[in-house]
Write a protein that holds these residues in place. Structure first.
Motif, PDB file in Angstrom:
ATOM      1  N   UNK A 384       0.791  -0.860   0.435  1.00 43.79           N
ATOM      2  CA  UNK A 384      -0.494  -0.129   0.317  1.00 43.79           C
ATOM      3  C   UNK A 384       0.784   1.258  -0.663  1.00 43.79           C
ATOM      4  N   UNK A 385       0.567   2.320  -1.164  1.00 45.05           N
ATOM      5  CA  UNK A 385       1.224   3.807  -0.602  1.00 45.05           C
ATOM      6  C   UNK A 385       0.578   4.536  -0.592  1.00 45.05           C
ATOM      7  N   UNK A 386      -0.898   4.114   0.282  1.00 46.40           N
ATOM      8  CA  UNK A 386      -1.648   4.790   1.506  1.00 46.40           C
ATOM      9  C   UNK A 386      -1.914   4.218   2.564  1.00 46.40           C
ATOM     10  N   UNK A 387      -1.237   4.375   3.770  1.00 45.87           N
ATOM     11  CA  UNK A 387      -1.409   3.918   4.945  1.00 45.87           C
ATOM     12  C   UNK A 387      -1.510   4.540   6.192  1.00 45.87           C
ATOM     13  N   UNK A 388      -2.900   4.618   6.653  1.00 42.68           N
ATOM     14  CA  UNK A 388      -2.924   5.431   7.676  1.00 42.68           C
ATOM     15  C   UNK A 388      -3.291   4.363   9.264  1.00 42.68           C
ATOM     16  N   UNK A 389      -3.055   5.285  10.058  1.00 42.59           N
ATOM     17  CA  UNK A 389      -3.329   4.273  11.391  1.00 42.59           C
ATOM     18  C   UNK A 389      -4.175   5.144  12.281  1.00 42.59           C
ATOM     19  N   UNK A 432       7.221   8.983   0.724  1.00 41.14           N
ATOM     20  CA  UNK A 432       7.121   8.373  -0.398  1.00 41.14           C
ATOM     21  C   UNK A 432       6.288   7.381   0.301  1.00 41.14           C
ATOM     22  N   UNK A 433       6.030   6.384   1.318  1.00 40.32           N
ATOM     23  CA  UNK A 433       5.099   5.358   1.463  1.00 40.32           C
ATOM     24  C   UNK A 433       3.256   6.483   2.495  1.00 40.32           C
ATOM     25  N   UNK A 434       4.018   7.503   2.550  1.00 45.96           N
ATOM     26  CA  UNK A 434       2.610   8.284   2.817  1.00 45.96           C
ATOM     27  C   UNK A 434       1.960   7.134   3.921  1.00 45.96           C
ATOM     28  N   UNK A 435       2.299   7.183   5.345  1.00 44.32           N
ATOM     29  CA  UNK A 435       2.108   6.273   6.197  1.00 44.32           C
ATOM     30  C   UNK A 435       1.509   8.179   6.590  1.00 44.32           C
ATOM     31  N   UNK A 436      -0.209   7.622   8.070  1.00 45.93           N
ATOM     32  CA  UNK A 436      -0.435   9.673   7.847  1.00 45.93           C
ATOM     33  C   UNK A 436      -1.239   8.703   8.760  1.00 45.93           C
ATOM     34  N   UNK A 437      -1.406   9.669  10.354  1.00 43.25           N
ATOM     35  CA  UNK A 437      -3.004   8.912  11.347  1.00 43.25           C
ATOM     36  C   UNK A 437      -3.751   9.839  10.637  1.00 43.25           C
ATOM     37  N   UNK A 438      -4.711   8.632  11.254  1.00 47.08           N
ATOM     38  CA  UNK A 438      -6.146   8.465  10.860  1.00 47.08           C
ATOM     39  C   UNK A 438      -7.495   8.627  11.425  1.00 47.08           C
ATOM     40  N   UNK A 439      -7.999  10.557  10.878  1.00 42.61           N
ATOM     41  CA  UNK A 439      -8.528  11.592  10.565  1.00 42.61           C
ATOM     42  C   UNK A 439     -10.339  10.814  10.699  1.00 42.61           C
ATOM     43  N   UNK A 440     -10.904  10.071  12.246  1.00 39.91           N
ATOM     44  CA  UNK A 440     -12.326   9.879  11.265  1.00 39.91           C
ATOM     45  C   UNK A 440     -12.985  10.919  11.250  1.00 39.91           C
TER      46      UNK A 440
END
Length: 590
Positions: A384-389, A432-440
């Motif tokens: 995945x290039x759009x990882x949210x956590x 590059x990996x687009x790891x970002x915090x998830x905002x519901x």
């Protein structure tokens, strides 16, 4: 004008040894065995065929005798080696050997004064066939005598007899001497025999196979016997440049992060310490080492290693080898590695939060719960290039199905240190990996709303707002997949979400607040009803307002359950009332 010599108070020196140098009087036996061992090694350079046995005997009356067939001492060497504190002749070959094997402190024999007031030494030099046997008798008052021995030794070597004081007889108790001899000498390669009573045969207490020369099974047995636990894995350690070799045992219990129990260190086979913390990195709290210290020098007490640049280099190499060993462990024994992760994952996450080397281990091996199943961060970043956590278990439970339906990936970062690790991964990997915090809330705001002319979706809206308002919840109508999710409860936004961009790495626009009027964020929880759901769209067809109100309350409870919220007594009564009304309504139609 000639200078005056220092006056040495031997009792004062012994007091310093007992209070500030040695950890316990038990070291007297180690020093005797160590001196005997080095004397034997020194003689082997002159005569490789010479006997190499060392004998330790406990005599009646509270004395310990240590006898060797080593290099022996002349009368001159007795004065320079035994009677001169802190200095010796550099021209002496014996002294050269003592420096090689014992260090430069010349205080080993003095440790015997920790338990005795009198030390007797008989020695015969191996440097000449007709060398006499000399007797050296030292007293704790600082005096000594050197005379020809009344009873000569039959061969070259040395015999040391230590008579314990009455108050220190415990240190020459046969059981204690046996324990100490095995502790100090079990891995020495020379045969060392111990006789605890004149009537019993001597017992060999040395030449045991060290764990680093044993099979993994035998090493694990050593760990169980000496360290008291069954290791999850046995990893090799080898730093040839420093002569350091050993094994690392992975503990079978979680332990305390940042609190290492300490490692067992030997020097040329002689036990040094079992609480050493100099050779393993702090992150390796779940590892216990058993190592041969090789060329690493010891402190004066010989109970630890001297701090030096060599120690730092060895520590760094051991850290690298531990990480590589864990990597190999994961490949060769997946079942065992799963057990390792089950026991130590939380601690590894804690260490990785502040250690980049441990972060690599976490990325490669720690499993994470995601909307697409359990996988490692390395696997996540590959697919995945759009990882949210999210750091909220509630948000993960509620939104994982929605992101899965949209082919997006949500990672559960609600574990202890989980969000810290994911932030570090985001910082390391960048955009590059687009790891970002998830905002519901941002996610929900992007979902499409039903059209104003959609009667099925809008027909029940006024009543739903009234019902939910009484419950302290706002209504939000959205259209999303999967349709099997009729409602979604979303808690009020916390400070971590307010004003935060969806991509936490993105730079904030300093003109945004001036050029646009930001929408006021919701201040209450909201129930998101999915107008794609048949259950929700059917509400508009229910003519009985009481039944419709109870159905809306039921969707509220379903939303709570899907979000993983804990239901209280009020919610239970609400659900009971809903079921009663719906069942009664269904029955009245028949």
């Amino acid at each position: 004008m000639s200078g005056e010599s220092f006056r040495v108070d031997l009792r004062g020196i012994v007091d310093i040894l007992s209070h500030h140098l040695y950890s316990s009087p038990r070291v007297y036996l180690r020093e005797l065995i160590q001196n005997a061992r080095d004397a034997v090694v020194a003689r082997s350079e002159l005569d490789p065929t010479a006997p190499q046995e060392i004998a330790v005997e406990v005599e009646d009356g509270g004395a310990v005798l240590v006898r060797d067939h080593g290099i022996g001492l002349t009368e001159e060497e007795m004065r320079s080696v035994l009677a001169t504190i802190g200095a010796s002749s550099k021209r002496s070959d014996f002294t050269r050997v003592r420096r090689q094997y014992l260090g430069q402190f010349g205080i080993g024999l003095l440790s015997c004064f920790l338990i005795a007031d009198r030390i007797e030494v008989r020695s015969r030099s191996a440097r000449s066939a007709d060398a006499p046997t000399m007797s050296w008798v030292g007293s704790s008052d600082g005096t000594f005598t050197i005379t020809p021995a009344e009873t000569p030794l039959p061969d070259a070597g040395t015999e040391v007899r230590v008579q314990a004081r009455a108050d220190d007889r415990e240190w020459v108790d046969p059981v204690r001497v046996h324990l100490l001899a095995e502790r100090f000498a079990s891995l020495l390669e020379l045969p060392i025999s111990l006789r605890t009573t004149p009537r019993q045969p001597a017992e060999l207490v040395s030449t045991r196979t060290p764990p680093w020369r044993s099979s993994d099974f035998e090493a694990a047995e050593w760990c169980r016997r000496e360290l008291g636990f069954t290791p999850l894995a046995v990893l090799p350690v080898d730093v040839p440049t420093a002569g350091v070799v050993g094994v690392a045992f992975i503990s079978d219990s979680p332990g305390r992060v940042g609190n290492r129990h300490g490692d067992t260190v030997y020097s040329h086979g002689m036990f040094v310490a079992d609480d050493n913390v100099q050779l393993a990195p702090n992150w390796a709290y779940f590892v216990r080492l058993a190592v041969e210290g090789g060329d690493l020098p010891l402190t004066a007490s010989r109970e630890s290693l001297q701090d030096s640049s060599a120690i730092g280099e060895v520590k760094a190499q051991i850290g690298t080898q531990l990480r590589q060993g864990i990597e190999h462990f994961a490949l060769r024994d997946p079942v065992g590695f799963d057990r390792f992760m089950e026991v130590h994952a939380k601690g590894i996450l804690a260490m990785a939060a502040g250690d980049d080397d441990m972060l690599d281990l976490v990325i490669g091996h720690v499993p994470w719960q995601t909307s697409e199943g359990t996988m490692t961060l390395a696997q996540i970043l590959r697919i995945s290039d759009d990882v949210q956590y999210t750091a909220s278990m509630t948000d993960f439970t509620a939104f994982a199905p929605l992101l899965r339906a949209r082919k997006a990936l949500l990672v559960n970062g609600s574990y202890v240190y989980g969000s810290e690790i994911l932030r570090k991964v985001r910082e390391r990997r960048g955009h590059a990996a687009r790891v970002r915090a998830f905002d519901p809330h941002s996610f929900l705001d992007e979902l499409p709303e039903p059209r104003d002319d959609d009667a099925a979706a809008r027909g029940f809206e006024p009543q739903a707002r009234i019902v939910l308002d009484r419950l302290g919840v706002d209504l939000d109508l959205r259209e999303f997949a999967p349709a099997s999710t009729p409602s979604l409860f979303v808690a009020a936004p916390s400070e971590q979400y307010r004003g935060q961009p969806a991509d936490a790495d993105a730079e904030a626009d300093p003109w945004a607040d001036l050029l646009s009027a930001p929408a006021s964020p919701p201040t209450r929880p909201r129930l998101v009803m999915n107008v794609s759901s048949d259950a929700v769209r059917s509400l508009g067809q229910v003519r009985d307002e009481r039944v419709r109100a109870e159905a809306i309350s039921g969707l509220y409870v379903i939303g709570l359950l899907r979000a993983g919220e804990t239901l209280d007594e009020r919610h239970g009564e609400l659900l009971s009332s809903t079921l009663h009304t719906l069942i009664a309504a269904a029955g009245s139609r028949e």
